[in-house]
Design a protein around this motif. Structure first.
Motif, PDB file in Angstrom:
ATOM      1  N   ASP A  48      46.594  35.710  34.354  1.00 10.00           N
ATOM      2  CA  ASP A  48      47.296  36.508  35.365  1.00 10.00           C
ATOM      3  C   ASP A  48      48.797  36.318  35.158  1.00 10.00           C
ATOM      4  N   LYS A  49      49.379  37.204  34.367  1.00  9.48           N
ATOM      5  CA  LYS A  49      50.802  37.086  34.061  1.00  9.48           C
ATOM      6  C   LYS A  49      51.680  37.361  35.284  1.00  9.48           C
ATOM      7  N   LYS A  50      51.103  37.974  36.310  1.00  8.69           N
ATOM      8  CA  LYS A  50      51.868  38.269  37.517  1.00  8.69           C
ATOM      9  C   LYS A  50      51.803  37.132  38.541  1.00  8.69           C
ATOM     10  N   LEU A  51      51.066  36.082  38.237  1.00  5.18           N
ATOM     11  CA  LEU A  51      50.920  34.980  39.180  1.00  5.18           C
ATOM     12  C   LEU A  51      52.260  34.287  39.396  1.00  5.18           C
ATOM     13  N   THR A  91      41.427  32.209  34.085  1.00  4.58           N
ATOM     14  CA  THR A  91      41.613  33.638  34.362  1.00  4.58           C
ATOM     15  C   THR A  91      43.090  33.962  34.172  1.00  4.58           C
ATOM     16  N   GLY A 141      48.249  31.995  34.561  1.00  9.22           N
ATOM     17  CA  GLY A 141      46.955  32.254  35.177  1.00  9.22           C
ATOM     18  C   GLY A 141      46.401  31.066  35.927  1.00  9.22           C
TER      19      GLY A 141
END
Length: 349
Positions: A154-157, A152, A125
């Motif tokens: 965000d594992k898709k970052l 924040t 994140g």
């Protein structure tokens, strides 16, 4: 002016201005007089067409990408002088990227206004420095004053996507330039590429003997003012240390704290909404206490489905009381909603 009270638009404008000039993209119908690289008798000067420049910069971008595979940094200086529009200011930024560990950090500073620091961790994140006055007030209320960053998740970052959107990488800067240029090759194998884009921005790109981009300088002067940006690039492993847990708070937790700063407003709004709904349901007739209680409870239930500040409701003589308690200060705010003939009264309890 401390960073917590600086105009947010200032940093945004500076960031856009600096990034745009560095990429040769600012639009202004005039010319500038950037300092030309120092020349010597051993230098070789070559004029490149737009196609030749594009091909040369493609090679520079590729070499820079290879050199930065283990890490790279960008150090930027910028100055904007536009007193009639966004003002005059200057500052610096430093970007460190660790592709091996998937880490990124950037500190953007405007002289006289403070700094903003961000960190990004691929698959985890984003960390952003806390500076908003409401956030600082919430942290004080929550007794979390050591906190300096909001996280924040965000594992898709991905690092590549974050860098592409938020950084001036050597490869991205080189790839932006496809205008005709003059190349001055020095005896040590280094070279300077100088170009004037279609809008009048003067740009010089410095390339090292190994073919990597080592620096860039751009100036633009127009009717609205002048902007100057200097970039320096470095290659090799970078050390990026993420904020400690004690100095970090989750974005959702901080948002909840900020919401409780407005707890009185939230409770009052629920009370007024319930009162209005009760009046509407009565259609001008005398309002029954049982009906009022039913309507207000329904509104409270709807509010609590998504509200950061949950509200409780209890019966009182003639109606209900809605209230909320701050979990950090333990203070309670309450309003009564009571039937009074064809009217409904709302009072702070």
């Amino acid at each position: 002016m401390p960073v917590s009270t600086r105009p947010a638009v200032l940093l945004a404008a500076a960031s856009v201005a600096a990034a745009s000039v560095a990429a040769g993209l600012i639009v202004a119908p005039s010319t500038a007089n950037a300092a030309a690289p120092t020349k010597s008798a051993a230098d070789t000067t070559t004029t490149l067409s737009a196609a030749e420049m594009a091909a040369a910069m493609k090679q520079v971008a590729a070499a820079s990408t290879t050199a930065g595979a283990g890490g790279w940094r960008t150090d930027q200086k910028y100055a904007v002088d536009a007193p009639d529009t966004i003002g005059s200011f200057s500052g610096t930024s430093t970007t460190l990227v660790d592709p091996v560990k998937g880490l990124f950090t950037d500190t953007f500073t405007t002289e006289g206004y403070g700094s903003v620091t961000t960190f990004a961790a691929a698959g985890s994140g984003l960390y952003e420095s806390v500076g908003d006055p409401e956030q600082l007030a919430a942290l004080k209320m929550m007794k979390r004053t050591p906190v300096r960053y909001v996280f924040t998740a965000d594992k898709k970052l991905t690092l590549a996507a974050h860098v592409a959107e938020n950084a001036q990488s050597p490869a991205s800067v080189a790839a932006e330039f496809t205008d005709a240029a003059t190349r001055v090759t020095h005896a040590d194998g280094t070279a300077d590429y100088t170009a004037v884009d279609q809008e009048g921005a003067h740009v010089t790109l410095s390339v090292g003997a190994t073919g990597v981009l080592t620096g860039a300088h751009a100036e633009l002067e127009g009717e609205d003012g002048a902007t100057e940006v200097t970039l320096a690039f470095g290659y090799g492993p970078q050390t990026v240390t993420l904020p400690a847990a004690a100095a970090t708070i989750g974005a959702a937790a901080l948002a909840t704290g900020v919401a409780y700063l407005g707890m009185d407003t939230a409770v009052r709004q629920v009370a007024n909404t319930g009162a209005a709904a009760a009046r509407k349901a009565a259609k001008g007739k005398k309002i029954k206490v049982t009906s009022l209680r039913t309507v207000v409870r329904k509104d409270v239930t709807a509010h609590n489905r998504s509200a950061a500040v949950p509200v409780k409701v209890s019966n009182v003589t003639g109606g209900v009381k809605v209230q909320a308690t701050n979990p950090w200060t333990r203070k309670t705010t309450a309003y009564t909603v009571k039937a009074s003939g064809t009217k409904v009264t709302v009072k702070k309890a």
